[in-house]
Scaffold this motif. Structure first.
Motif, PDB file in Angstrom:
ATOM      1  N   THR A  38       3.010  -9.117   3.885  1.00  0.00           N
ATOM      2  CA  THR A  38       4.058  -8.167   3.492  1.00  0.00           C
ATOM      3  C   THR A  38       3.797  -6.820   4.163  1.00  0.00           C
ATOM      4  O   THR A  38       2.651  -6.358   4.178  1.00  0.00           O
ATOM      5  CB  THR A  38       4.074  -7.968   1.963  1.00  0.00           C
ATOM      6  OG1 THR A  38       4.417  -9.203   1.333  1.00  0.00           O
ATOM      7  CG2 THR A  38       5.076  -6.912   1.540  1.00  0.00           C
ATOM      8  N   PRO A  39       4.834  -6.147   4.700  1.00  0.00           N
ATOM      9  CA  PRO A  39       4.638  -4.795   5.240  1.00  0.00           C
ATOM     10  C   PRO A  39       4.341  -3.810   4.113  1.00  0.00           C
ATOM     11  O   PRO A  39       5.023  -3.811   3.078  1.00  0.00           O
ATOM     12  CB  PRO A  39       5.982  -4.466   5.909  1.00  0.00           C
ATOM     13  CG  PRO A  39       6.744  -5.747   5.953  1.00  0.00           C
ATOM     14  CD  PRO A  39       6.227  -6.609   4.863  1.00  0.00           C
ATOM     15  N   VAL A  40       3.333  -2.952   4.312  1.00  0.00           N
ATOM     16  CA  VAL A  40       2.936  -1.972   3.300  1.00  0.00           C
ATOM     17  C   VAL A  40       2.596  -0.654   3.976  1.00  0.00           C
ATOM     18  O   VAL A  40       1.872  -0.630   4.974  1.00  0.00           O
ATOM     19  CB  VAL A  40       1.704  -2.453   2.492  1.00  0.00           C
ATOM     20  CG1 VAL A  40       1.244  -1.373   1.510  1.00  0.00           C
ATOM     21  CG2 VAL A  40       1.999  -3.753   1.755  1.00  0.00           C
ATOM     22  N   ALA A  71      -1.828   8.995   9.187  1.00  0.00           N
ATOM     23  CA  ALA A  71      -1.180   8.565   7.942  1.00  0.00           C
ATOM     24  C   ALA A  71      -1.326   7.061   7.750  1.00  0.00           C
ATOM     25  O   ALA A  71      -1.485   6.581   6.620  1.00  0.00           O
ATOM     26  CB  ALA A  71       0.294   8.959   7.950  1.00  0.00           C
ATOM     27  N   ALA A  72      -1.279   6.298   8.849  1.00  0.00           N
ATOM     28  CA  ALA A  72      -1.450   4.849   8.743  1.00  0.00           C
ATOM     29  C   ALA A  72      -2.852   4.502   8.254  1.00  0.00           C
ATOM     30  O   ALA A  72      -3.027   3.609   7.415  1.00  0.00           O
ATOM     31  CB  ALA A  72      -1.192   4.199  10.107  1.00  0.00           C
ATOM     32  N   LEU A  73      -3.862   5.221   8.760  1.00  0.00           N
ATOM     33  CA  LEU A  73      -5.229   4.977   8.303  1.00  0.00           C
ATOM     34  C   LEU A  73      -5.379   5.370   6.838  1.00  0.00           C
ATOM     35  O   LEU A  73      -6.026   4.648   6.057  1.00  0.00           O
ATOM     36  CB  LEU A  73      -6.215   5.763   9.163  1.00  0.00           C
ATOM     37  CG  LEU A  73      -7.685   5.666   8.745  1.00  0.00           C
ATOM     38  CD1 LEU A  73      -8.156   4.211   8.736  1.00  0.00           C
ATOM     39  CD2 LEU A  73      -8.561   6.504   9.671  1.00  0.00           C
ATOM     40  N   ARG A  74      -4.780   6.493   6.441  1.00  0.00           N
ATOM     41  CA  ARG A  74      -4.871   6.907   5.042  1.00  0.00           C
ATOM     42  C   ARG A  74      -4.216   5.872   4.127  1.00  0.00           C
ATOM     43  O   ARG A  74      -4.699   5.619   3.018  1.00  0.00           O
ATOM     44  CB  ARG A  74      -4.217   8.268   4.850  1.00  0.00           C
ATOM     45  CG  ARG A  74      -4.283   8.811   3.423  1.00  0.00           C
ATOM     46  CD  ARG A  74      -5.700   8.861   2.910  1.00  0.00           C
ATOM     47  NE  ARG A  74      -5.766   9.295   1.520  1.00  0.00           N
ATOM     48  CZ  ARG A  74      -6.732   8.961   0.692  1.00  0.00           C
ATOM     49  NH1 ARG A  74      -7.741   8.195   1.090  1.00  0.00           N
ATOM     50  NH2 ARG A  74      -6.715   9.384  -0.560  1.00  0.00           N
ATOM     51  N   SER A  75      -3.142   5.245   4.581  1.00  0.00           N
ATOM     52  CA  SER A  75      -2.498   4.197   3.798  1.00  0.00           C
ATOM     53  C   SER A  75      -3.468   3.046   3.542  1.00  0.00           C
ATOM     54  O   SER A  75      -3.577   2.544   2.418  1.00  0.00           O
ATOM     55  CB  SER A  75      -1.257   3.684   4.535  1.00  0.00           C
ATOM     56  OG  SER A  75      -0.724   2.542   3.904  1.00  0.00           O
ATOM     57  N   LEU A  76      -4.196   2.629   4.573  1.00  0.00           N
ATOM     58  CA  LEU A  76      -5.158   1.544   4.422  1.00  0.00           C
ATOM     59  C   LEU A  76      -6.310   1.947   3.509  1.00  0.00           C
ATOM     60  O   LEU A  76      -6.835   1.135   2.744  1.00  0.00           O
ATOM     61  CB  LEU A  76      -5.684   1.121   5.790  1.00  0.00           C
ATOM     62  CG  LEU A  76      -4.640   0.445   6.692  1.00  0.00           C
ATOM     63  CD1 LEU A  76      -5.137   0.364   8.124  1.00  0.00           C
ATOM     64  CD2 LEU A  76      -4.303  -0.948   6.167  1.00  0.00           C
ATOM     65  N   GLU A  77      -6.706   3.214   3.574  1.00  0.00           N
ATOM     66  CA  GLU A  77      -7.744   3.716   2.666  1.00  0.00           C
ATOM     67  C   GLU A  77      -7.262   3.680   1.226  1.00  0.00           C
ATOM     68  O   GLU A  77      -7.993   3.267   0.317  1.00  0.00           O
ATOM     69  CB  GLU A  77      -8.139   5.140   3.056  1.00  0.00           C
ATOM     70  CG  GLU A  77      -8.912   5.237   4.361  1.00  0.00           C
ATOM     71  CD  GLU A  77      -9.171   6.673   4.774  1.00  0.00           C
ATOM     72  OE1 GLU A  77      -8.439   7.576   4.294  1.00  0.00           O
ATOM     73  OE2 GLU A  77     -10.086   6.903   5.579  1.00  0.00           O
ATOM     74  N   PHE A  90      -4.025 -11.545   0.355  1.00  0.00           N
ATOM     75  CA  PHE A  90      -2.849 -10.725   0.666  1.00  0.00           C
ATOM     76  C   PHE A  90      -3.111 -10.011   1.981  1.00  0.00           C
ATOM     77  O   PHE A  90      -4.127  -9.327   2.144  1.00  0.00           O
ATOM     78  CB  PHE A  90      -2.594  -9.707  -0.435  1.00  0.00           C
ATOM     79  CG  PHE A  90      -1.391  -8.831  -0.183  1.00  0.00           C
ATOM     80  CD1 PHE A  90      -0.114  -9.303  -0.449  1.00  0.00           C
ATOM     81  CD2 PHE A  90      -1.540  -7.556   0.339  1.00  0.00           C
ATOM     82  CE1 PHE A  90       1.005  -8.507  -0.198  1.00  0.00           C
ATOM     83  CE2 PHE A  90      -0.432  -6.752   0.578  1.00  0.00           C
ATOM     84  CZ  PHE A  90       0.846  -7.219   0.314  1.00  0.00           C
ATOM     85  N   LEU A  91      -2.173 -10.166   2.923  1.00  0.00           N
ATOM     86  CA  LEU A  91      -2.283  -9.539   4.232  1.00  0.00           C
ATOM     87  C   LEU A  91      -1.207  -8.474   4.410  1.00  0.00           C
ATOM     88  O   LEU A  91      -0.025  -8.741   4.179  1.00  0.00           O
ATOM     89  CB  LEU A  91      -2.145 -10.592   5.340  1.00  0.00           C
ATOM     90  CG  LEU A  91      -3.205 -11.685   5.380  1.00  0.00           C
ATOM     91  CD1 LEU A  91      -2.872 -12.701   6.473  1.00  0.00           C
ATOM     92  CD2 LEU A  91      -4.584 -11.099   5.615  1.00  0.00           C
ATOM     93  N   ILE A  92      -1.630  -7.289   4.803  1.00  0.00           N
ATOM     94  CA  ILE A  92      -0.712  -6.196   5.099  1.00  0.00           C
ATOM     95  C   ILE A  92      -0.189  -6.361   6.520  1.00  0.00           C
ATOM     96  O   ILE A  92      -0.974  -6.399   7.476  1.00  0.00           O
ATOM     97  CB  ILE A  92      -1.424  -4.833   4.981  1.00  0.00           C
ATOM     98  CG1 ILE A  92      -1.918  -4.609   3.553  1.00  0.00           C
ATOM     99  CG2 ILE A  92      -0.511  -3.698   5.420  1.00  0.00           C
ATOM    100  CD1 ILE A  92      -2.841  -3.408   3.415  1.00  0.00           C
ATOM    101  N   LEU A  93       1.128  -6.482   6.669  1.00  0.00           N
ATOM    102  CA  LEU A  93       1.719  -6.442   8.003  1.00  0.00           C
ATOM    103  C   LEU A  93       1.681  -4.996   8.477  1.00  0.00           C
ATOM    104  O   LEU A  93       2.175  -4.095   7.791  1.00  0.00           O
ATOM    105  CB  LEU A  93       3.157  -6.957   7.971  1.00  0.00           C
ATOM    106  CG  LEU A  93       3.864  -7.013   9.322  1.00  0.00           C
ATOM    107  CD1 LEU A  93       3.228  -8.047  10.228  1.00  0.00           C
ATOM    108  CD2 LEU A  93       5.346  -7.300   9.150  1.00  0.00           C
ATOM    109  N   GLN A  94       1.084  -4.758   9.652  1.00  0.00           N
ATOM    110  CA  GLN A  94       0.781  -3.397  10.079  1.00  0.00           C
ATOM    111  C   GLN A  94       1.515  -3.040  11.377  1.00  0.00           C
ATOM    112  O   GLN A  94       0.925  -3.015  12.444  1.00  0.00           O
ATOM    113  CB  GLN A  94      -0.732  -3.249  10.264  1.00  0.00           C
ATOM    114  CG  GLN A  94      -1.230  -1.857  10.542  1.00  0.00           C
ATOM    115  CD  GLN A  94      -1.195  -0.971   9.319  1.00  0.00           C
ATOM    116  OE1 GLN A  94      -0.987  -1.439   8.207  1.00  0.00           O
ATOM    117  NE2 GLN A  94      -1.409   0.316   9.505  1.00  0.00           N
TER     118      GLN A  94
END
Length: 390
Positions: A239-241, A334-340, A322-326
């Motif tokens: 799922t995209p997150v 901001a993308a790295l902060r989302s993963l954090e 669960f896999l994040i579509l990236q």
């Protein structure tokens, strides 16, 4: 009603999606840097795709990319997501995967499917109507080779004569295989017949979401028919997150990359998508109605991600990873902060790793008067004794 089986593993699915007017060497380097960060943050898996046309998904050989990632990381599992089986001679592909497994010391996973881009199939002369049958033929050969068998087989597109691997998986381990599954039960049935896991790439799409439970039923049936037991731990949902501290901030950040993704979808489909004329409109369309292929994204807070994963668990009855579509939704920081944020705030709530700490604090709070009262008495007694000595 019993609680659904919640995922205990988390990772990232990296196609990747990169706008074609930027330097590809830098984009690939950033993808490798991202895998290093995923390893640091404790993600268990990363999957890299295989594509050969259309300019956005620029990893042609996931094995090459993952071999470079293996040298930069120490623990994260490395999956091909996915190798398009109709484009490969089965022996050669199985041999390459085993080399990756040896180089990474047992961290390789093989994801397989028929191939997603029609333009790839066109360039390689593969008839899309035949690709699923070709996938089934190849998967049968590949799984037998990975088990150490000597395979002789002939189809109308490949021949194997006493084929065997000179390198098996690392130290004789069983290399994990996952089959791409979308809306139809084809992938689920193939996975069941060969003892492979399922990789549900369309879990965020309304049509794909609607068939998750029925595809699992088909998978269970195929497993039973081949003398195996279906294992939910081997089921992965994608799922995209994108997360931020607030939903408003996440939506604003997603305006950076969502229009590029929309442009890619429109180019492939040859149509314009309604509601995507502005960046804000494109983000709203993606989170509310969804985008073709990519489904409905979770763009918001950790609470939003937890709720979506719980929804998936309720629909499926439970799954393992669960896999994040990236895609490039937001700027790199901001993308790295989302993963954090996902690692810090979503994973603990689903795995219960902070439950004992919360229970300890609750216990201390409920008994605070008893503890502080004893402390006050001890302090008063100490003061009194010191006064008597003086």
């Amino acid at each position: 009603m019993p609680q659904p089986y919640l995922p205990s593993r988390f990772g990232v699915f990296l196609a990747p999606y990169h706008r074609p007017d930027r330097d590809p060497a830098l984009q690939l380097r950033r993808d490798l840097d991202l895998v290093v960060e995923l390893d640091r943050l404790g993600y268990e898996e990363v999957w890299a795709g295989e594509h050969h046309s259309a300019g956005y998904e620029i990893i042609a050989s996931p094995e090459l990319f993952l071999a470079a990632a293996a040298e930069r990381t120490s623990r994260i599992m490395l999956g091909t997501g996915v190798n398009s089986l109709p484009y490969h001679q089965p022996l050669i592909l199985a041999d390459r995967i085993c080399q990756l497994d040896q180089q990474s010391r047992g961290r390789a996973m093989l994801g397989v499917g028929p191939g997603q881009l029609p333009s790839d199939a066109h360039m390689t002369g593969v008839d899309p109507l035949e690709s699923r049958a070709m996938t089934a033929d190849s998967l049968d050969a590949v799984t037998r080779l990975l088990r150490g068998e000597t395979v002789t087989a002939a189809t109308d597109w490949f021949t194997l004569r006493e084929a065997r691997l000179q390198l098996g998986p690392y130290r004789g381990r069983e290399l994990e295989v996952a089959v791409a599954s979308a809306v139809s039960p084809t992938g689920a049935l193939l996975a069941g017949r060969h003892g492979a896991g399922m990789l549900s790439l369309a879990a965020a799409d309304p049509a794909g979401f609607a068939t998750l439970d029925t595809n699992w039923t088909a998978h269970e049936r195929a497993c039973a028919e081949s003398g195996r037991t279906a294992d939910r731990a081997g089921w992965r949902l994608v799922t995209p997150v994108h997360l931020a501290e607030t939903r408003e901030e996440a939506l604003r950040q997603a305006e950076f990359g969502t229009p590029d993704l929309v442009a890619y979808i429109e180019a492939l489909g040859g149509t314009r998508l309604d509601g995507c004329a502005t960046p804000a409109g494109a983000v709203r369309r993606w989170t509310e109605e969804g985008l073709p292929t990519f489904g409905r994204a979770v763009i918001g807070t950790a609470d939003d991600a937890v709720e979506r994963i719980l929804q998936l668990a309720r629909k499926t009855g439970g799954f393992g990873t669960f896999l994040i579509l990236q895609p490039d939704i937001a700027e790199p920081a901001a993308a790295l902060r989302s993963l954090e944020l996902f690692a810090e705030r979503v994973v603990p709530r689903l795995t219960g790793t902070t439950d004992a700490r919360a229970a300890s604090l609750d216990w201390a709070a409920r008994n605070s008067e008893r503890f502080t009262g004893a402390l006050r008495r001890a302090t008063a007694e100490a003061i009194a004794r010191e006064g008597e000595v003086r």
